[in-house]
Design a protein around this motif. Structure first.
Motif, PDB file in Angstrom:
ATOM      1  N   PRO A  30     -19.910   1.553   1.262  1.00  0.00           N
ATOM      2  CA  PRO A  30     -21.165   2.421   0.698  1.00  0.00           C
ATOM      3  C   PRO A  30     -21.081   3.797   0.904  1.00  0.00           C
ATOM      4  CG  PRO A  30     -21.942   1.077   2.523  1.00  0.00           C
ATOM      5  CD  PRO A  30     -20.490   0.512   2.425  1.00  0.00           C
ATOM      6  N   PRO A  31     -21.519   4.524  -0.102  1.00  0.00           N
ATOM      7  CA  PRO A  31     -21.387   6.028  -0.021  1.00  0.00           C
ATOM      8  C   PRO A  31     -22.467   6.651   0.880  1.00  0.00           C
ATOM      9  CG  PRO A  31     -22.533   5.359  -1.970  1.00  0.00           C
ATOM     10  CD  PRO A  31     -21.942   4.231  -1.484  1.00  0.00           C
ATOM     11  N   PRO A  32     -22.136   7.879   1.635  1.00  0.00           N
ATOM     12  CA  PRO A  32     -23.035   8.374   2.518  1.00  0.00           C
ATOM     13  C   PRO A  32     -24.491   8.464   2.140  1.00  0.00           C
ATOM     14  CG  PRO A  32     -20.977   9.610   2.388  1.00  0.00           C
ATOM     15  CD  PRO A  32     -21.083   8.579   1.282  1.00  0.00           C
ATOM     16  N   TRP A  33     -24.991   8.559   1.066  1.00  0.00           N
ATOM     17  CA  TRP A  33     -26.317   8.875   0.751  1.00  0.00           C
ATOM     18  C   TRP A  33     -26.840   7.533   0.577  1.00  0.00           C
ATOM     19  CZ3 TRP A  33     -27.528   5.744  -3.230  1.00  0.00           C
ATOM     20  CH2 TRP A  33     -26.477   5.153  -3.941  1.00  0.00           C
ATOM     21  N   LYS A  34     -26.115   6.459   0.286  1.00  0.00           N
ATOM     22  CA  LYS A  34     -26.626   5.164   0.461  1.00  0.00           C
ATOM     23  C   LYS A  34     -27.183   4.774   2.020  1.00  0.00           C
ATOM     24  CE  LYS A  34     -26.184   0.390  -1.636  1.00  0.00           C
ATOM     25  NZ  LYS A  34     -25.141  -0.436  -2.621  1.00  0.00           N
ATOM     26  N   LYS A  35     -25.963   4.890   2.854  1.00  0.00           N
ATOM     27  CA  LYS A  35     -25.882   4.746   4.168  1.00  0.00           C
ATOM     28  C   LYS A  35     -27.272   5.111   4.965  1.00  0.00           C
ATOM     29  CE  LYS A  35     -21.292   3.847   5.344  1.00  0.00           C
ATOM     30  NZ  LYS A  35     -20.195   4.177   6.102  1.00  0.00           N
ATOM     31  N   ARG A  36     -27.520   6.537   4.439  1.00  0.00           N
ATOM     32  CA  ARG A  36     -28.655   7.316   4.873  1.00  0.00           C
ATOM     33  C   ARG A  36     -29.957   6.671   4.389  1.00  0.00           C
ATOM     34  NH1 ARG A  36     -25.589  11.898   3.459  1.00  0.00           N
ATOM     35  NH2 ARG A  36     -26.790  12.122   1.540  1.00  0.00           N
ATOM     36  N   LEU A  37     -30.133   6.173   3.363  1.00  0.00           N
ATOM     37  CA  LEU A  37     -31.369   5.802   2.658  1.00  0.00           C
ATOM     38  C   LEU A  37     -31.626   4.094   3.401  1.00  0.00           C
ATOM     39  CD1 LEU A  37     -31.203   6.446  -1.241  1.00  0.00           C
ATOM     40  CD2 LEU A  37     -32.474   7.631   0.658  1.00  0.00           C
ATOM     41  N   GLN A  38     -30.327   3.512   3.338  1.00  0.00           N
ATOM     42  CA  GLN A  38     -30.611   2.366   4.115  1.00  0.00           C
ATOM     43  C   GLN A  38     -31.055   2.511   5.613  1.00  0.00           C
ATOM     44  OE1 GLN A  38     -26.843   0.551   3.324  1.00  0.00           O
ATOM     45  NE2 GLN A  38     -27.542  -0.321   1.487  1.00  0.00           N
ATOM     46  N   GLU A  39     -30.566   3.279   6.085  1.00  0.00           N
ATOM     47  CA  GLU A  39     -30.862   3.641   7.665  1.00  0.00           C
ATOM     48  C   GLU A  39     -32.345   4.000   7.759  1.00  0.00           C
ATOM     49  OE1 GLU A  39     -30.385   3.333  11.729  1.00  0.00           O
ATOM     50  OE2 GLU A  39     -29.127   2.843  10.051  1.00  0.00           O
ATOM     51  N   LYS A  40     -32.981   4.909   6.879  1.00  0.00           N
ATOM     52  CA  LYS A  40     -34.337   5.355   6.706  1.00  0.00           C
ATOM     53  C   LYS A  40     -35.123   3.907   6.508  1.00  0.00           C
ATOM     54  CE  LYS A  40     -34.966   9.373   4.992  1.00  0.00           C
ATOM     55  NZ  LYS A  40     -35.067  10.536   4.082  1.00  0.00           N
ATOM     56  N   ILE A  41     -34.779   3.183   5.627  1.00  0.00           N
ATOM     57  CA  ILE A  41     -35.547   1.990   5.245  1.00  0.00           C
ATOM     58  C   ILE A  41     -35.737   1.087   6.477  1.00  0.00           C
ATOM     59  CG2 ILE A  41     -35.787  -0.282   3.870  1.00  0.00           C
ATOM     60  CD1 ILE A  41     -34.515   1.487   1.570  1.00  0.00           C
ATOM     61  N   LYS A  42     -34.463   1.182   7.210  1.00  0.00           N
ATOM     62  CA  LYS A  42     -34.539   0.316   8.352  1.00  0.00           C
ATOM     63  C   LYS A  42     -35.434   0.794   9.329  1.00  0.00           C
ATOM     64  CE  LYS A  42     -31.319  -1.452  11.736  1.00  0.00           C
ATOM     65  NZ  LYS A  42     -29.956  -1.355  12.391  1.00  0.00           N
ATOM     66  N   ASN A  43     -35.523   2.132   9.622  1.00  0.00           N
ATOM     67  CA  ASN A  43     -36.380   2.639  10.592  1.00  0.00           C
ATOM     68  C   ASN A  43     -37.893   2.554  10.229  1.00  0.00           C
ATOM     69  OD1 ASN A  43     -34.256   3.313  12.216  1.00  0.00           O
ATOM     70  ND2 ASN A  43     -34.013   5.421  11.230  1.00  0.00           N
ATOM     71  N   ILE A  44     -38.146   2.748   8.989  1.00  0.00           N
ATOM     72  CA  ILE A  44     -39.661   2.447   8.432  1.00  0.00           C
ATOM     73  C   ILE A  44     -39.793   0.729   8.662  1.00  0.00           C
ATOM     74  CG2 ILE A  44     -41.082   2.649   6.279  1.00  0.00           C
ATOM     75  CD1 ILE A  44     -39.522   4.910   5.346  1.00  0.00           C
ATOM     76  N   ARG A  45     -39.237   0.096   8.380  1.00  0.00           N
ATOM     77  CA  ARG A  45     -39.515  -1.306   8.471  1.00  0.00           C
ATOM     78  C   ARG A  45     -39.793  -1.644   9.838  1.00  0.00           C
ATOM     79  NH1 ARG A  45     -35.312  -4.160   4.418  1.00  0.00           N
ATOM     80  NH2 ARG A  45     -36.478  -3.947   2.517  1.00  0.00           N
ATOM     81  N   LYS A  46     -39.019  -1.112  10.831  1.00  0.00           N
ATOM     82  CA  LYS A  46     -39.450  -1.302  12.411  1.00  0.00           C
ATOM     83  C   LYS A  46     -40.747  -0.700  12.690  1.00  0.00           C
ATOM     84  CE  LYS A  46     -35.651  -0.503  14.615  1.00  0.00           C
ATOM     85  NZ  LYS A  46     -34.597   0.351  15.662  1.00  0.00           N
ATOM     86  N   ASN A  47     -40.876   0.375  12.088  1.00  0.00           N
ATOM     87  CA  ASN A  47     -42.327   1.202  12.425  1.00  0.00           C
ATOM     88  C   ASN A  47     -43.371   0.296  11.792  1.00  0.00           C
ATOM     89  OD1 ASN A  47     -41.184   3.302  13.631  1.00  0.00           O
ATOM     90  ND2 ASN A  47     -41.134   4.743  11.971  1.00  0.00           N
ATOM     91  N   ILE A  48     -43.195  -0.334  10.633  1.00  0.00           N
ATOM     92  CA  ILE A  48     -44.338  -1.170  10.157  1.00  0.00           C
ATOM     93  C   ILE A  48     -44.380  -2.585  10.880  1.00  0.00           C
ATOM     94  CG2 ILE A  48     -44.703  -2.848   8.118  1.00  0.00           C
ATOM     95  CD1 ILE A  48     -43.569  -0.408   6.381  1.00  0.00           C
ATOM     96  N   GLY A  49     -43.511  -3.064  11.600  1.00  0.00           N
ATOM     97  CA  GLY A  49     -43.391  -4.306  12.302  1.00  0.00           C
ATOM     98  C   GLY A  49     -44.325  -3.671  13.649  1.00  0.00           C
ATOM     99  N   ILE A  50     -44.167  -2.714  14.243  1.00  0.00           N
ATOM    100  CA  ILE A  50     -44.933  -2.268  15.337  1.00  0.00           C
ATOM    101  C   ILE A  50     -46.452  -2.244  15.013  1.00  0.00           C
ATOM    102  CG2 ILE A  50     -45.218  -0.596  17.178  1.00  0.00           C
ATOM    103  CD1 ILE A  50     -42.202   0.037  16.906  1.00  0.00           C
ATOM    104  N   LEU A  51     -46.553  -1.559  14.052  1.00  0.00           N
ATOM    105  CA  LEU A  51     -47.955  -1.226  13.321  1.00  0.00           C
ATOM    106  C   LEU A  51     -48.738  -2.756  13.235  1.00  0.00           C
ATOM    107  CD1 LEU A  51     -47.743   1.859  11.076  1.00  0.00           C
ATOM    108  CD2 LEU A  51     -48.405   1.537  13.537  1.00  0.00           C
TER     109      LEU A  51
END
Length: 428
Positions: free
Chosen positions: A138-159
Motif C-alpha cells: 500500500p502507498p504511504p498515504w494509504k498507510k497514514r489514513l489507515q493508521e489514523k482510522i485505527k487510532n480513532i477506532r481505539k478512542n471510540i472503544g475507550i469512550l
C-alpha cells in the motif's frame, strides 16, 4: 578465417571501415611514391558511418550468432514521435546493409540489433533477464489514513467503555479525559457525559469521511491500473472483469508440473497414416490443382497487418512491432521465404522452437491439471505461416473445398458462438 566464414559480410565491412577511416590503403613496396596519390581514393569518396550506424553495427556484431535464449530481452515501449523518427532512421541504415545479407538468420539478427539500438538511443534500460514481480504494498498515504482510522477506532472503544460502565476504571477515565481535552472539553464540565457522547459521534463521522477518501483513492488507482492493463494485455483485462482472477502465489511445485506435462508431451504417439478417411481426402484433393505460391513483399505486409504490435514473442524476443516498422527487410524476407518453399531445410531449427506459458484455468492454481499451456513461436515463423495460410485460404475458397457448415479452422468465423446459440435454441 575468410575460408571458414568466421565473419559475416557486415562484420567484414565494419572492420574495413574502421581500418581505413580516411581512405588510406596499403601500397606495395615496388610502387613509387609518385604513383600512390593517383591510385588512392579521394577522402570524400569513402563512405562515412554515422554514430547511429556505428551503434547498429556494434550491436549486430555483439549479438549475431548468439542463441536467442541468451540475448537480452527487448522491452515493450510506448509509441511516440521521437521513437518513430528513430525507428525510421534505423530502418534506412538497415537498408544500406541488406545487400550483404546471405542467410535468413542474419536478417533476424539485424532486426534484433536494430530494435536494441532504438531502445538504447531512447534511454531504455536493457536487462539480461526478466525482473521478478514485486509484491504490491500500500502507498504511504494509504498507510497514514489507515493508521489514523485505527487510532480513532481505539478512542471510540475507550469512550464506549466509559459511557456503558457505571464505574469505569481509573485508566479508562484518564484516557477519556485526555480525548476530551483534545476537543477542548474540561472534565469538571457539568455536561461532561453529554459532551463525550458528542465526541463519540464526531469521531464516527470522521472515520466515515476517511473511509470515503480511501475508497475514492482505491477507485482512482483501480481505473489507472485497468487503463494500463487494457493497453498491455486486453485478454487479462477482460478476464478480470469476469472475476476469473487467480492467486498466483499458490502455484504448484516445479517437479509436479514437469511430471504431469511430461506424460502428455514426452510420450510419442503413433498415428495411423493409412487410415481410410485420410486416403479419401488425398484422393479428393487430387481434383483441385493449387497454383504455385509466389511470395511477394505485399504478402509480408498483409501478414503483419493483422498482428498485434506487442504480443508476446517467441525465443527470438522480437515483437511484431519491429518487423512492421523495419519495412526494408520485407522484400528480402519474401525472397528467403520463397527459397524456403523449394528447400525447407534452409530454415534453422530455432524458428520452430517455442516458449510455453502455463495459464491457470481456475482459482485452484495448486493442481497442475488446472493449467492450460500457450506456446509462443518466433515471430518470423508466424509471419511465414501467416503468408502461407493466406494463399491456402485463397485456394480453399476458390474451389469451395470446405463445407458451409464447418466453422472450425475457418477465417473470420465464430464457431463456438454459433454452436452455443444453436444448442441454446434447441434446449430452450
Amino acid at each position: 578465417m575468410l575460408d571458414n566464414e568466421k565473419f559475416t559480410e557486415i562484420e567484414l565491412n565494419s572492420i574495413m571501415l574502421s581500418c581505413y577511416p580516411r581512405g588510406a590503403t596499403p601500397s606495395s613496396a615496388d610502387e613509387s611514391a609518385e604513383d600512390i596519390p593517383s591510385q588512392l581514393p579521394r577522402e570524400s569518396a569513402v563512405p562515412k558511418t554515422s554514430k547511429l550506424q556505428q551503434k547498429l553495427l556494434d550491436k549486430y556484431m555483439m549479438y549475431a550468432g548468439i542463441p536467442p535464449k541468451k540475448r537480452p530481452r527487448i522491452p515493450r515501449m510506448k509509441g511516440s514521435q521521437i521513437m518513430l523518427k528513430k525507428v525510421q532512421e534505423v530502418n534506412e541504415i538497415i537498408q544500406q546493409n541488406l545487400p550483404t545479407i546471405a542467410k535468413i538468420e542474419e536478417v533476424v539478427d539485424l532486426v534484433y540489433a536494430g530494435a536494441i539500438t532504438v531502445c538504447v538511443e531512447l534511454g531504455v534500460k536493457i536487462t539480461d533477464s526478466v525482473k521478478p514481480m514485486r509484491k504490491e504494498t500500500p502507498p504511504p498515504w494509504k498507510k497514514r489514513l489507515q493508521e489514523k482510522i485505527k487510532n480513532i477506532r481505539k478512542n471510540i472503544g475507550i469512550l464506549h467503555t466509559y459511557l456503558n460502565t457505571e464505574t469505569p476504571s481509573s485508566r479508562v477515565g484518564k484516557r477519556t479525559r485526555q480525548i476530551a481535552s483534545e476537543f477542548k472539553i474540561k472534565s469538571h464540565d457539568h455536561h461532561f457525559r453529554q459532551r463525550v457522547i458528542e465526541i463519540c459521534d464526531r469521531l464516527k463521522q470522521k472515520i466515515k469521511a476517511l473511509g470515503s477518501r480511501i475508497q475514492r483513492y482505491n477507485e482512482r488507482v483501480k481505473r489507472y491500473k485497468n487503463n494500463q492493463l487494457y493497453y498491455k494485455n486486453k485478454q487479462k483485462f477482460f478476464r478480470q472483469l469476469e472475476h476469473e482472477t487467480s492467486d498466483q502465489d499458490n502455484s504448484p511445485a516445479e517437479e509436479a508440473m514437469y511430471a504431469f506435462w511430461k506424460n502428455i508431451w514426452g510420450e510419442e504417439k503413433v498415428h495411423d497414416d493409412e487410415a481410410h478417411r485420410i486416403r479419401e481426402v488425398e484422393a479428393d484433393s487430387a481434383r483441385y490443382q493449387m497454383n504455385e505460391v509466389e511470395i511477394t513483399e505485399d504478402d509480408i505486409k498483409l501478414a503483419l497487418k493483422k498482428t498485434n504490435n506487442w504480443s508476446a514473442p517467441g525465443v527470438d524476443g522480437i515483437q511484431n512491432y519491429w518487423w512492421k516498422q523495419f519495412t526494408t527487410t520485407h522484400g528480402l524476407l519474401a525472397g528467403f521465404f520463397q527459397a524456403a518453399l523449394r528447400d525447407p531445410s534452409m530454415l534453422p531449427d530455432v524458428f520452430t522452437l517455442g516458449v510455453s506459458y502455463m495459464l491457470p484455468k481456475e482459482n485452484n492454481t495448486v493442481d497442475p491439471k488446472k493449467y492450460r499451456p500457450i506456446t509462443c513461436l518466433p515471430t518470423i515463423y508466424k509471419i511465414l505461416t501467416g503468408v502461407l495460410t493466406r494463399h491456402i485460404w485463397k485456394h480453399v475458397n476458390k474451389n469451395n473445398i470446405l463445407a458451409q457448415e464447418q466453422s472450425g479452422c475457418r477465417g473470420d468465423a465464430r464457431g463456438c458462438n454459433e454452436l452455443l446459440i444453436t444448442d441454446y435454441i434447441i434446449t430452450k
